[in-house]
Design a protein around this motif. Structure first.
Motif, PDB file in Angstrom:
ATOM      1  N   SER A 178      -6.371  -1.463  -0.452  1.00  0.00           N
ATOM      2  CA  SER A 178      -5.249  -2.233  -0.986  1.00  0.00           C
ATOM      3  C   SER A 178      -5.656  -3.701  -1.108  1.00  0.00           C
ATOM      4  CB  SER A 178      -4.021  -2.117  -0.075  1.00  0.00           C
ATOM      5  OG  SER A 178      -3.037  -3.049  -0.465  1.00  0.00           O
ATOM      6  N   GLN A 184      -6.265   3.137   1.747  1.00  0.00           N
ATOM      7  CA  GLN A 184      -5.574   1.945   1.252  1.00  0.00           C
ATOM      8  C   GLN A 184      -5.314   0.959   2.392  1.00  0.00           C
ATOM      9  OE1 GLN A 184      -3.325   1.036  -1.855  1.00  0.00           O
ATOM     10  NE2 GLN A 184      -5.193   1.846  -2.761  1.00  0.00           N
ATOM     11  N   THR A 203      -6.167   9.037   0.907  1.00  0.00           N
ATOM     12  CA  THR A 203      -5.980   7.866   0.041  1.00  0.00           C
ATOM     13  C   THR A 203      -5.121   6.811   0.731  1.00  0.00           C
ATOM     14  OG1 THR A 203      -6.171   9.236  -1.937  1.00  0.00           O
ATOM     15  CG2 THR A 203      -5.116   7.098  -2.197  1.00  0.00           C
ATOM     16  N   PHE A 252       0.828   3.922  -2.976  1.00  0.00           N
ATOM     17  CA  PHE A 252       0.447   5.303  -2.653  1.00  0.00           C
ATOM     18  C   PHE A 252       1.472   6.290  -3.194  1.00  0.00           C
ATOM     19  CE2 PHE A 252       1.413   8.719   0.414  1.00  0.00           C
ATOM     20  CZ  PHE A 252       0.290   9.508   0.232  1.00  0.00           C
ATOM     21  N   ASN A 280     -10.004  -3.569  -4.130  1.00  0.00           N
ATOM     22  CA  ASN A 280      -9.490  -2.590  -5.082  1.00  0.00           C
ATOM     23  C   ASN A 280     -10.600  -1.669  -5.594  1.00  0.00           C
ATOM     24  OD1 ASN A 280      -6.754  -3.272  -5.051  1.00  0.00           O
ATOM     25  ND2 ASN A 280      -7.027  -4.887  -6.567  1.00  0.00           N
ATOM     26  N   PRO A 313       0.805  -1.231   0.000  1.00  0.00           N
ATOM     27  CA  PRO A 313       0.000   0.000   0.000  1.00  0.00           C
ATOM     28  C   PRO A 313       0.836   1.278   0.000  1.00  0.00           C
ATOM     29  CG  PRO A 313      -0.941  -1.586   1.517  1.00  0.00           C
ATOM     30  CD  PRO A 313       0.365  -2.159   1.053  1.00  0.00           C
TER      31      PRO A 313
END
Length: 566
Positions: free
Chosen positions: A244, A194, A190, A167, A239, A163
């Motif tokens: 993640s 994740q 974000t 990222f 997803n 992740p």
């Protein structure tokens, strides 16, 4: 029809060649993943095969599916006790460690190549994470058994660090595609999404899938297929939700492998075949993408980045990330050296290609060289480094068979063969029964002997036990004869964890122990010295004596090898 048969012949021929050479490579300490990558390169446009393959979208899809299967298999094989032991240091490496590696490599690449700082940091993000396929495969094929603290940290880190790498990669790709966009709180959200969604969905859906499979109770081959398809569903759903998928499917495997009895040997063997198929197919496809003639254009830069990552960035990241934890310097050196790069960086290098970012072929070529150098340099030397850094331990005798029972859920059927000279030889079968572990039967020369007959154990007997998995090391110690290498490692004598230290010192010691160690047992001494989670191979010295943990249950030393002064 002829074109279909030709395609099938080429595909299966490459797979067969890679698997055959991969199975032989272990004898020479060469990672099998490197063999698959080289076979793919030889079959490519610059190789003897001359296959022109540059479909990055297909390679990206295949790489993601294969990585999902490999992570699922890794989660299934991770015991919950091992996960607890290595989770905190692995999580530190997977977040802070990846960020430090990416930042250092990015700064170095920006200075070295004179590229935009965002391109440099993008390269750092791409190569910043270790690869589960490489770590699981190379550790398994190296022919050494690592101490549990080091092995669990490496394996769990490789399962958790995707992740952060994704990222960083997506953030920098976004910056390059749209330089005017704002990347503040939204990108932090974000990252949290994740990790958070990946963890929650992986654990919850893992419980659902494991419960369904426990109720279906299908045959082993079908069970493995159901696990793979269910895990792929978790991967895709996570997803789609913005989490993640890699983290989710690893945790799904962890839950399925430990919940209410977990999975038996036959299911794991089926999953092992699927993991081999996934990693071999993935590296063959990635090898076909490589154009060796183009790699030479940026080879000096790529070699410099690889050397900087392996010799400076990764060691610094490991040292800082593991500062709060009780790792010895030699363990940190080994963890730093085993930061293997593999399919994950190559798959991440496809992101900017698909997004149309400039200079992406430069990033892709450098990433390929970094992966090759990592597999050649770090992968082939893992066995040597493990022994040099003293993080390897003599392998214990594994059960001939391990079967998870439907009920009770925490008990397994474990079958061991008794070796000549083992402690169990000459003892009545019922004498070996203890709390939580019971001998069920003894098999000798085509005869089944029950505990009611109380046979005296002989070398070559097969004993079946009902016991939790935590008792496996103790049962192995009963049925296994210590070799000369093991005696050199552990010492000629064995003491119980409940033995008072003062008693040992009075009989064998050369001077009095420190006042703080008075009144402690051997197990308590290890806890005081190495913490609450001791592992096999941990060493404590007292009054000229060397004590080395030989059997550990729930973090406490049950038995220790004793080496006398001189």
């Amino acid at each position: 029809m002829d074109s279909l048969n030709l395609f099938l012949l080429i595909g299966t021929g490459l797979m067969f060649t890679g698997l055959l050479l991969g199975s032989l490579s272990a004898r020479f300490g060469v990672p099998s993943l490197l063999i698959f990558l080289v076979v793919g390169m030889l079959a490519g446009e610059d190789g003897i095969g001359g296959i022109d393959f540059d479909d990055f979208s297909t390679a990206y899809v295949i790489g993601n599916i294969a990585l999902a299967v490999i992570l699922l298999d890794g989660g299934l094989r991770t015991r919950l006790s091992t996960f607890k032991l290595g989770l905190r240091p692995a999580l530190s490496l997977a977040t802070l460690g990846v960020a430090i590696s990416a930042g250092l490599v990015g700064a170095f690449a920006t200075w070295l190549m004179g590229v935009d700082w965002r391109v440099g940091l993008l390269l750092g993000g791409i190569v910043g994470s270790t690869d589960a396929a490489a770590v699981f495969s190379v550790i398994k094929g190296a022919g050494v058994k690592l101490n549990e603290r080091v092995a669990s940290t490496l394996e769990i880190e490789s399962g958790l660090n995707d992740p952060m790498a994704i990222f960083i990669t997506l953030m920098l790709v976004g910056m390059l595609v749209d330089p005017d966009a704002s990347w503040g709180a939204s990108m932090l959200l974000t990252l949290v999404k994740q990790f958070g969604l990946g963890a929650v969905m992986g654990l919850l859906l893992g419980i659902v899938i494991s419960e369904l499979l426990l109720r279906v109770r299908s045959n082993e081959g079908l069970h493995a297929l159901l696990l793979c398809s269910g895990g792929a569903m978790v991967f895709a759903l996570t997803n789609l939700a913005g989490g993640s998928g890699f983290l989710a499917i690893y945790l799904t495997g962890l839950v399925a492998g430990n919940r209410r009895g977990g999975t038996g040997d036959n299911v794991l063997k089926s999953m092992d075949s699927m993991a081999w198929l996934a990693q071999s197919g993935m590296f063959l496809i990635l090898g076909l993408l490589v154009t060796p003639s183009r790699l030479t254009e940026n080879l000096p830069w790529a070699l410099a980045v690889a050397a900087f990552l392996m010799l400076f960035a990764r060691p610094v990241a490991v040292w800082i990330s593991l500062l709060p934890f009780r790792f010895k310097a030699r363990e940190e050196i080994f963890i730093a050296w085993t930061g293997l790069r593999g399919a994950v960086p190559i798959v991440l290098a496809v992101f900017p290609l698909l997004a149309g970012v400039e200079q992406t072929y430069l990033l892709f070529d450098i990433t390929l060289v970094v992966v090759l150098i990592s597999l050649i340099g770090q992968g082939t030397s893992l066995r040597f480094m493990a022994r040099r850094m003293k993080v390897s331990i003599p392998p214990s005798t594994e059960p001939r068979q391990t079967v998870a029972l439907a009920t009770p859920r925490d008990r397994y059927l474990l079958q061991f063969e008794v070796e000549a000279g083992a402690k169990a030889v000459g003892k009545p079968l019922t004498e070996l029964s203890e709390q939580d572990r019971t001998p069920l039967m003894l098999y000798r020369q085509h005869q089944v002997l029950s505990p009611t007959e109380n046979p005296v154990i002989e070398a070559g007997d097969l004993i079946s036990w009902l016991a939790p998995l935590a008792h496996k090391p103790a049962l192995s110690d009963l049925c296994h004869y210590m070799s000369q290498d093991e005696k050199r490692y552990y010492g000629d004598f064995v003491v119980l964890g409940k033995t008072p230290v003062a008693q040992l010192v009075a009989v064998y010691g050369v001077d009095a122990p420190p006042p703080l160690w008075q009144g402690l047992t051997v197990a308590e001494l290890f806890t005081k010295h190495v913490g609450k989670q001791a592992v096999v191979g941990d060493t404590v010295r007292v009054s000229g004596l060397r004590l080395r943990a030989r059997s550990v249950e729930d973090g406490l030393v049950v038995m220790a090898g004793l080496k006398l002064p001189g």
